[in-house]
Design a protein around this motif. Structure first.
Motif, PDB file in Angstrom:
ATOM      1  N   ASP A 265       0.859  -1.174   0.000  1.00  0.00           N
ATOM      2  CA  ASP A 265       0.000   0.000   0.000  1.00  0.00           C
ATOM      3  C   ASP A 265       0.895   1.224   0.000  1.00  0.00           C
ATOM      4  O   ASP A 265       1.618   1.491   0.970  1.00  0.00           O
ATOM      5  CB  ASP A 265      -0.912   0.002   1.237  1.00  0.00           C
TER       6      ASP A 265
ATOM      7  N   GLY B  19       0.134   4.647   2.692  1.00  0.00           N
ATOM      8  CA  GLY B  19      -1.015   4.051   3.363  1.00  0.00           C
ATOM      9  C   GLY B  19      -1.422   4.686   4.668  1.00  0.00           C
ATOM     10  O   GLY B  19      -2.210   4.078   5.409  1.00  0.00           O
TER      11      GLY B  19
ATOM     12  N   GLY C 188      -2.361   2.750   8.089  1.00  0.00           N
ATOM     13  CA  GLY C 188      -2.344   1.312   7.861  1.00  0.00           C
ATOM     14  C   GLY C 188      -3.682   0.619   7.840  1.00  0.00           C
ATOM     15  O   GLY C 188      -3.734  -0.619   7.932  1.00  0.00           O
TER      16      GLY C 188
ATOM     17  N   ALA D 276      -4.028  -2.046   5.120  1.00  0.00           N
ATOM     18  CA  ALA D 276      -3.294  -3.262   5.476  1.00  0.00           C
ATOM     19  C   ALA D 276      -4.020  -4.041   6.565  1.00  0.00           C
ATOM     20  O   ALA D 276      -4.007  -5.278   6.565  1.00  0.00           O
ATOM     21  CB  ALA D 276      -1.880  -2.899   5.922  1.00  0.00           C
TER      22      ALA D 276
ATOM     23  N   THR E 174       3.008  -1.297   4.244  1.00  0.00           N
ATOM     24  CA  THR E 174       2.505   0.063   4.079  1.00  0.00           C
ATOM     25  C   THR E 174       3.671   1.043   4.029  1.00  0.00           C
ATOM     26  O   THR E 174       4.477   1.104   4.967  1.00  0.00           O
ATOM     27  CB  THR E 174       1.583   0.449   5.250  1.00  0.00           C
TER      28      THR E 174
ATOM     29  N   THR F  96       5.106   4.742   4.405  1.00  0.00           N
ATOM     30  CA  THR F  96       4.698   5.921   5.157  1.00  0.00           C
ATOM     31  C   THR F  96       5.833   6.934   5.183  1.00  0.00           C
ATOM     32  O   THR F  96       6.984   6.614   4.895  1.00  0.00           O
ATOM     33  CB  THR F  96       4.355   5.563   6.621  1.00  0.00           C
TER      34      THR F  96
ATOM     35  N   VAL G 267       1.461   2.536  12.562  1.00  0.00           N
ATOM     36  CA  VAL G 267       1.237   1.327  11.755  1.00  0.00           C
ATOM     37  C   VAL G 267       1.818   0.104  12.456  1.00  0.00           C
ATOM     38  O   VAL G 267       1.169  -0.947  12.556  1.00  0.00           O
ATOM     39  CB  VAL G 267       1.854   1.500  10.352  1.00  0.00           C
TER      40      VAL G 267
ATOM     41  N   THR H 250      -2.899   2.159  -3.870  1.00  0.00           N
ATOM     42  CA  THR H 250      -2.474   3.494  -3.483  1.00  0.00           C
ATOM     43  C   THR H 250      -3.620   4.482  -3.563  1.00  0.00           C
ATOM     44  O   THR H 250      -4.444   4.428  -4.481  1.00  0.00           O
ATOM     45  CB  THR H 250      -1.305   3.994  -4.349  1.00  0.00           C
TER      46      THR H 250
END
Length: 452
Positions: free
Chosen positions: A305, A308, A311, A314, A326, A328, A339, A367
């Motif tokens: 992701d 993300g 999260g 996810a 994810t 970040t 997350v 995304t």
């Protein structure tokens, strides 16, 4: 009676013919046996001669060294002498190299002094593009390191170069500041400063030999599966670089001001975040179950992701036995730690960096970060990288891509066509409220990497 006489005569003739042929073959057989006997005698004579202690004389040039093939003690002496000569030669080469280095430093010093007298400026290209030769941890982190013997033949290089963003050269003062610390001590509290370097393109940053400070009164996260929807304790984070000093502040700020810099309401796990991707609205809002239904059951297992947030995507996928990493960035909030506290995998990564996955290994990439704020060139590189990491038959879920109406068909559809995805699902809708007046659009697409 005549027949019997004929048979006897024929038998006698056959015996006479066999005797004649046997007589013809006997001289040839004798000659062959004689040859074998001579070879055996010659071989034995040579063996007796060699092992009798006699030296073997070879016609070699006068300059060639003598070789004692059958005298082990003499051969050992020769090998030891050769080894000593090689060691002496290596020592002489090392001495000459040291003298050359010393002479070079003296010459550079003299030239620098002469240049200073004449007002010359120092050369900008001194140490691989650095104005001054790096020292300390900076040099140790960026200089190449020698690989063991044999790597050059296999990999084409005998040195290992640490990863370092090219743009670090454009911000050398900040980069040197980042690499100034006490080795084996505590790292500076500079997460925000490191993020600034990353956003300037100084990525990847090199490793450092220091230990980050652990939060005071650290509290372990909640166990799975409850951690997926539990806001972690404030003591799991060092809050000094952030505007908000606890998670309650982040939740209240999201409710009051419409979200943080990265995502709207994403820290409020009891609010709208808890309902995301559960239903399909018939437009650009796809559901996770609807997307998974497009693939054979059980074939979506690992994914990514991009951007993300906290999260939640996810977390939803984990509830369906799918592992999602994810990406970040800790933009004014500890997204990565949030997350991780949910029992998910964060990856601190900017949009311009190559995805750290091998070719063709992911089943799904999702995304909501990509939109028209991303420059066209950066976007195209990112989409091709998504295509690269997806396996054949894998899907790319482009979720709520935002753009202006003329940009959709004029810019972004041609980019997607160049990448080579096959459309499974495509929904575009005009953005409501003020977006309708400005001709703003959302596009969601489910795209497949072809099998061949």
């Amino acid at each position: 009676m005549h027949t019997t006489k004929l048979r006897v005569s024929t038998s006698q003739q056959q015996q006479q013919l066999d005797a004649a042929m046997d007589g013809a073959h006997r001289p040839a057989a004798r000659r062959s046996k004689m040859r074998i006997l001579l070879v055996v005698i010659a071989t034995n004579l040579v063996s007796v001669y060699l092992f009798s202690g006699a030296s073997l004389s070879l016609r070699l040039p006068a300059s060639a060294p003598s070789i004692h093939l059958w005298d082990s003690s003499a051969l050992l002496r020769d090998l030891n002498a050769t080894r000593a000569a090689l060691a002496t030669a290596r020592a002489e080469i090392a001495g000459l190299r040291a003298q050359c280095n010393t002479s070079s430093l003296l010459l550079e010093s003299v030239l620098a002094g002469l240049g200073a007298v004449h007002g010359d400026k120092p050369a900008a290209e001194d140490f691989n593009g650095w104005p001054e030769e790096p020292t300390g941890e900076l040099r140790f982190a960026i200089e190449p390191h020698r690989l063991p013997l044999g790597f050059s033949a296999k990999f084409g290089t005998d040195e290992l170069y640490p990863g370092l963003g090219f743009a670090c050269r454009n911000f050398q003062e900040e980069f040197a500041q980042y690499m100034t610390y006490n080795a084996s001590g505590e790292c500076p509290d500079d997460d925000a400063f490191a993020l600034q370097l990353m956003l300037k393109g100084c990525e990847p940053l090199p490793r450092r030999r220091c230990r980050p400070r652990s939060p005071a009164r650290y509290v372990e996260p909640a166990p799975l599966p409850g951690s997926l929807w539990t806001i972690p304790p404030d003591a799991t984070v060092n809050w000094s670089p952030y505007t908000c000093k606890n998670y309650t502040c982040l939740v209240n700020r999201a409710r009051a001001r419409g979200g943080s810099y990265e995502c709207k309401d994403c820290f409020d796990l009891a609010g709208k975040e808890r309902r995301r991707w559960l239903t399909d609205n018939g437009g650009p809002g796809f559901s996770i179950d609807g997307v998974l239904a497009s693939r054979r059951p059980g074939t979506v297992r690992v994914g990514l992701d991009i951007g993300g947030g906290t999260g939640t995507f996810a977390a939803r996928m984990r509830e369906r036995n799918v592992t999602v990493v994810t990406t970040t960035l800790d933009m004014d909030a500890p997204f990565s730690r949030f997350v991780a506290s949910r029992g998910l995998v964060p990856l601190h990564l900017t949009l311009t960096q190559r995805l750290p996955f091998a070719d063709g290994v992911l089943d799904i990439v999702h995304t909501m970060q990509l939109s028209n704020w991303v420059p066209g060139g950066v976007l195209e590189f990112a989409l091709f990288d998504v295509y690269r990491v997806l396996r054949p038959g894998g899907v790319f879920w482009l979720d709520h891509f935002f753009c202006l109406g003329p940009q959709l068909n004029g810019t972004y559809v041609p980019i997607l066509d160049r990448v080579g995805f096959r459309r499974l699902r495509w929904k575009a809708s005009r953005k409501l409220d003020l977006g309708a007046e400005r001709n703003e659009w959302y596009v969601s697409a489910l795209l497949e990497k072809p099998m061949t």
